[in-house]
Design a protein around this motif. Structure first.
Motif, PDB file in Angstrom:
ATOM      1  N   GLU A  44       5.821   9.364  -1.430  1.00 55.50           N
ATOM      2  CA  GLU A  44       4.372   9.309  -1.202  1.00 55.50           C
ATOM      3  C   GLU A  44       3.778   8.047  -1.831  1.00 55.50           C
ATOM      4  O   GLU A  44       2.879   7.422  -1.267  1.00 55.50           O
ATOM      5  CB  GLU A  44       3.704  10.551  -1.789  1.00 55.50           C
ATOM      6  CG  GLU A  44       4.017  11.843  -1.060  1.00 55.50           C
ATOM      7  CD  GLU A  44       3.450  11.850   0.343  1.00 55.50           C
ATOM      8  OE1 GLU A  44       2.338  11.326   0.544  1.00 55.50           O
ATOM      9  OE2 GLU A  44       4.127  12.378   1.255  1.00 55.50           O
ATOM     10  N   ILE A  47       4.542   5.093   0.420  1.00 55.46           N
ATOM     11  CA  ILE A  47       3.685   5.126   1.616  1.00 55.46           C
ATOM     12  C   ILE A  47       2.272   4.655   1.272  1.00 55.46           C
ATOM     13  O   ILE A  47       1.670   3.853   2.001  1.00 55.46           O
ATOM     14  CB  ILE A  47       3.655   6.538   2.214  1.00 55.46           C
ATOM     15  CG1 ILE A  47       5.032   6.910   2.782  1.00 55.46           C
ATOM     16  CG2 ILE A  47       2.586   6.648   3.301  1.00 55.46           C
ATOM     17  CD1 ILE A  47       5.140   8.355   3.232  1.00 55.46           C
ATOM     18  N   ALA A  48       1.742   5.149   0.152  1.00 57.27           N
ATOM     19  CA  ALA A  48       0.377   4.783  -0.245  1.00 57.27           C
ATOM     20  C   ALA A  48       0.288   3.290  -0.564  1.00 57.27           C
ATOM     21  O   ALA A  48      -0.691   2.622  -0.191  1.00 57.27           O
ATOM     22  CB  ALA A  48      -0.063   5.614  -1.452  1.00 57.27           C
ATOM     23  N   SER A  50       2.145   0.977   0.720  1.00 59.56           N
ATOM     24  CA  SER A  50       2.250   0.294   2.010  1.00 59.56           C
ATOM     25  C   SER A  50       0.917   0.331   2.750  1.00 59.56           C
ATOM     26  O   SER A  50       0.482  -0.677   3.329  1.00 59.56           O
ATOM     27  CB  SER A  50       3.342   0.954   2.856  1.00 59.56           C
ATOM     28  OG  SER A  50       3.428   0.355   4.131  1.00 59.56           O
ATOM     29  N   GLN A  51       0.256   1.488   2.722  1.00 56.65           N
ATOM     30  CA  GLN A  51      -1.044   1.610   3.381  1.00 56.65           C
ATOM     31  C   GLN A  51      -2.090   0.734   2.696  1.00 56.65           C
ATOM     32  O   GLN A  51      -2.944   0.141   3.359  1.00 56.65           O
ATOM     33  CB  GLN A  51      -1.484   3.072   3.372  1.00 56.65           C
ATOM     34  CG  GLN A  51      -0.649   3.967   4.268  1.00 56.65           C
ATOM     35  CD  GLN A  51      -1.013   5.432   4.128  1.00 56.65           C
ATOM     36  OE1 GLN A  51      -1.529   5.867   3.087  1.00 56.65           O
ATOM     37  NE2 GLN A  51      -0.748   6.214   5.172  1.00 56.65           N
ATOM     38  N   SER A  54      -1.421  -2.820   3.792  1.00 56.30           N
ATOM     39  CA  SER A  54      -1.848  -3.010   5.180  1.00 56.30           C
ATOM     40  C   SER A  54      -3.373  -3.106   5.278  1.00 56.30           C
ATOM     41  O   SER A  54      -3.911  -3.965   5.984  1.00 56.30           O
ATOM     42  CB  SER A  54      -1.338  -1.856   6.038  1.00 56.30           C
ATOM     43  OG  SER A  54      -1.808  -1.966   7.365  1.00 56.30           O
ATOM     44  N   ALA A  55      -4.063  -2.226   4.556  1.00 54.84           N
ATOM     45  CA  ALA A  55      -5.530  -2.240   4.581  1.00 54.84           C
ATOM     46  C   ALA A  55      -6.071  -3.534   3.986  1.00 54.84           C
ATOM     47  O   ALA A  55      -7.069  -4.086   4.464  1.00 54.84           O
ATOM     48  CB  ALA A  55      -6.078  -1.035   3.815  1.00 54.84           C
ATOM     49  N   ALA A 141      -8.237   0.213   0.839  1.00 56.45           N
ATOM     50  CA  ALA A 141      -7.108  -0.351   0.095  1.00 56.45           C
ATOM     51  C   ALA A 141      -7.159   0.073  -1.371  1.00 56.45           C
ATOM     52  O   ALA A 141      -6.130   0.443  -1.957  1.00 56.45           O
ATOM     53  CB  ALA A 141      -7.110  -1.872   0.211  1.00 56.45           C
ATOM     54  N   LYS A 144      -6.178   3.781  -1.559  1.00 61.78           N
ATOM     55  CA  LYS A 144      -4.741   3.995  -1.385  1.00 61.78           C
ATOM     56  C   LYS A 144      -3.958   3.501  -2.599  1.00 61.78           C
ATOM     57  O   LYS A 144      -2.951   4.108  -2.983  1.00 61.78           O
ATOM     58  CB  LYS A 144      -4.260   3.287  -0.121  1.00 61.78           C
ATOM     59  CG  LYS A 144      -4.740   3.933   1.176  1.00 61.78           C
ATOM     60  CD  LYS A 144      -4.233   5.357   1.296  1.00 61.78           C
ATOM     61  CE  LYS A 144      -4.698   6.015   2.588  1.00 61.78           C
ATOM     62  NZ  LYS A 144      -4.218   7.412   2.690  1.00 61.78           N
TER      63      LYS A 144
END
Length: 209
Positions: A44, A47-48, A50-51, A54-55, A141, A144
């Motif tokens: 998790e 993933i966070a 990475s998000q 990306s943001a 961002a 996350k």
């Protein structure tokens, strides 16, 4: 040692053996569960992160779009002022009709309020295209990134609890050795206490399946 004492000692030995086996079995399962949860929260966290990355990239793109829009509006407005300064009303009207929607809102509000500010760009109504998206994406961002740190801490908590349960396994195993009876019972009792504390702590942790 009398026969009664021998039977009593044998009974205690069987009881401690049963408790030891039961404790070892339960704690082994709990240790495996903590390892599983630690790996899930680690996933998790990844993933966070990475998000969040990306943001942040999307926010930078949106911010670049906003700067480009502002630059375009500045260029158009400079041409408009030049036309007005030269008294070319026809050209000024032509340029005014090509104001972007975002700039037109700010320009109309600026004129309506008596042109108090130096230019429409100082008005709060002026929001270049991409500005709102940049703010929202930066906020996402940050959210996350904070979530990733929390997930990382949760994974660390489960890992630390694994160490605590490993201590229970050690104490239980030591209690099964050929020791003085009171020493074995003390070690087993301590293992039970640590196991109970670990279970209580475990119940306060969030679960990710």
């Amino acid at each position: 040692m009398t026969e009664a004492e021998t039977r009593e000692r044998g009974r205690w030995h069987r009881v401690t053996d049963i408790l030891g086996v039961f404790l070892l079995s339960v704690v082994a399962v709990l240790t495996a569960w903590c390892g599983f949860e630690a790996s899930k929260w680690s996933g998790e966290m990844s993933i966070a992160f990475s998000q969040a990355s990306s943001a942040r990239i999307q926010a930078a793109n949106a911010d670049g779009e906003a700067r480009s829009a502002r630059s375009f509006d500045l260029t158009i407005y400079a041409s408009f002022l030049q036309a007005v300064g030269e008294g070319n009303e026809e050209l000024a009207d032509y340029i005014r009709e090509r104001f972007t929607p975002e700039f037109r809102v700010a320009y109309d509000a600026w004129v309506e309020d008596g042109m108090v500010e130096h230019a429409p760009f100082a008005r709060e109504e002026y929001v270049p295209e991409g500005s709102v998206e940049a703010v929202e994406l930066n906020a996402l961002a940050d959210e996350k990134f904070t979530q990733a740190l929390e997930d990382n801490q949760r994974g660390d908590n489960y890992s630390l609890l694994t160490v605590l349960f490993a201590l229970v396994l050690f104490l239980t195993a030591m209690s099964q050795r050929e020791l003085v009876p009171w020493v074995g019972r003390t070690l087993l009792g301590l293992a039970i206490v640590v196991a109970v504390v670990g279970v209580v702590i475990l119940t306060t942790f969030p679960i990710r399946i």
